[in-house]
Design a protein around this motif. Sequence first.
Motif, PDB file in Angstrom:
ATOM      1  N   VAL A 187       0.843  -1.199   0.000  1.00  0.00           N
ATOM      2  CA  VAL A 187       0.000   0.000   0.000  1.00  0.00           C
ATOM      3  C   VAL A 187       0.880   1.252   0.000  1.00  0.00           C
ATOM      4  O   VAL A 187       0.600   2.232  -0.711  1.00  0.00           O
ATOM      5  N   SER A 216       1.971   0.490   6.494  1.00  0.00           N
ATOM      6  CA  SER A 216       1.726   1.445   5.407  1.00  0.00           C
ATOM      7  C   SER A 216       2.217   2.841   5.745  1.00  0.00           C
ATOM      8  O   SER A 216       2.196   3.727   4.879  1.00  0.00           O
ATOM      9  N   VAL A 225      -8.086   0.154  -0.432  1.00  0.00           N
ATOM     10  CA  VAL A 225      -7.902  -1.286  -0.609  1.00  0.00           C
ATOM     11  C   VAL A 225      -9.281  -1.891  -0.845  1.00  0.00           C
ATOM     12  O   VAL A 225     -10.231  -1.614  -0.112  1.00  0.00           O
TER      13      VAL A 225
END
Length: 318
Positions: A187, A216, A225
């Motif tokens: 991410v 992240s 996501v």
Amino acid sequence: MAGNSQRRNRRTSNKKGAQVGSGGQRRRGLEGKGPTPPASARKGHKKNRIANAQAKQAATRRPAPRRGGAKGTSEMVVGRNPVYEALRDGVPATTLYVQQYIDNDERVRDALQLAGERGNINLMEAPRPELDRMTNGLNHQGLVLQVPPYEYAHPEDLTAAAYDKGEDPLIVALDGVTDPRNLGAIVRSVSAFGGHGVVVPERRAAGMTAGAWKSSAGTAARTPVSRVTNLTRALEGYQKAGITVVGLAADGEHTVEDLEALAGPVVIVIGSEGKGLGRLVGETCDYRVRISMPGGAESLNAGVAAGIVLYEVARRRA
């Protein structure tokens, strides 16, 4: 002579009209075809492709609001150091439970200060038996942080966000990546290289837990996501929308640096470090690419591999 003149007159009189000059045809030919149309109207241009995709998205877009996908489950972070680190790293939280009569050491004070600075975290005092019950007997050390369910995006939201910005979609899909820290690192890379989101399957895969959020480094707040029940079907949906699906595989037929398709709308599929891509997912990919590794390593960590491919895409798009 008079007869010949009359015959010529009869021949010319059968015509529709006198043929004088070019009739303005040459002048019109010199006028040109008008101003050059904008890039969004020129077939084959990147902006034309994006404009067409935007129109298609507008025609088929679901009426539901963004981030309309499934929800995860709530989570408890337990222990003084884990709770402090979660608060420090910006992990979303709703309530901080503090044990009654707790020893007020430095970690406890720092956690309370961070929770108070957030302004949106409830502070609740609870007896130890209650905390034991909440955590199923884990060693909570008097601090428990409640993390709300993560709100997953819908797969179409990722492409819609790209087209809203006038950009080609750049999405990473994960097949069998089970370590939340890898998910969080990916991410982070997607955010760093201008990607539009990550897709994960519901089963046998990591979700957006507190650990993934920490890895992240806060980028999960701005990089959506999506969680799907069937990854193969989701990839096929992207293909129908005109997006190329590229799978990363050690035995890929192409190398990352040679694949021109990475310059356009693309979904990059990354498998697990041990097993790689699943059979069905691998067969669904339009291309399978490999990362050249002159050092001879057999494989790369999923997060590292994602970063390399995303850098190559960003370089081509620059």
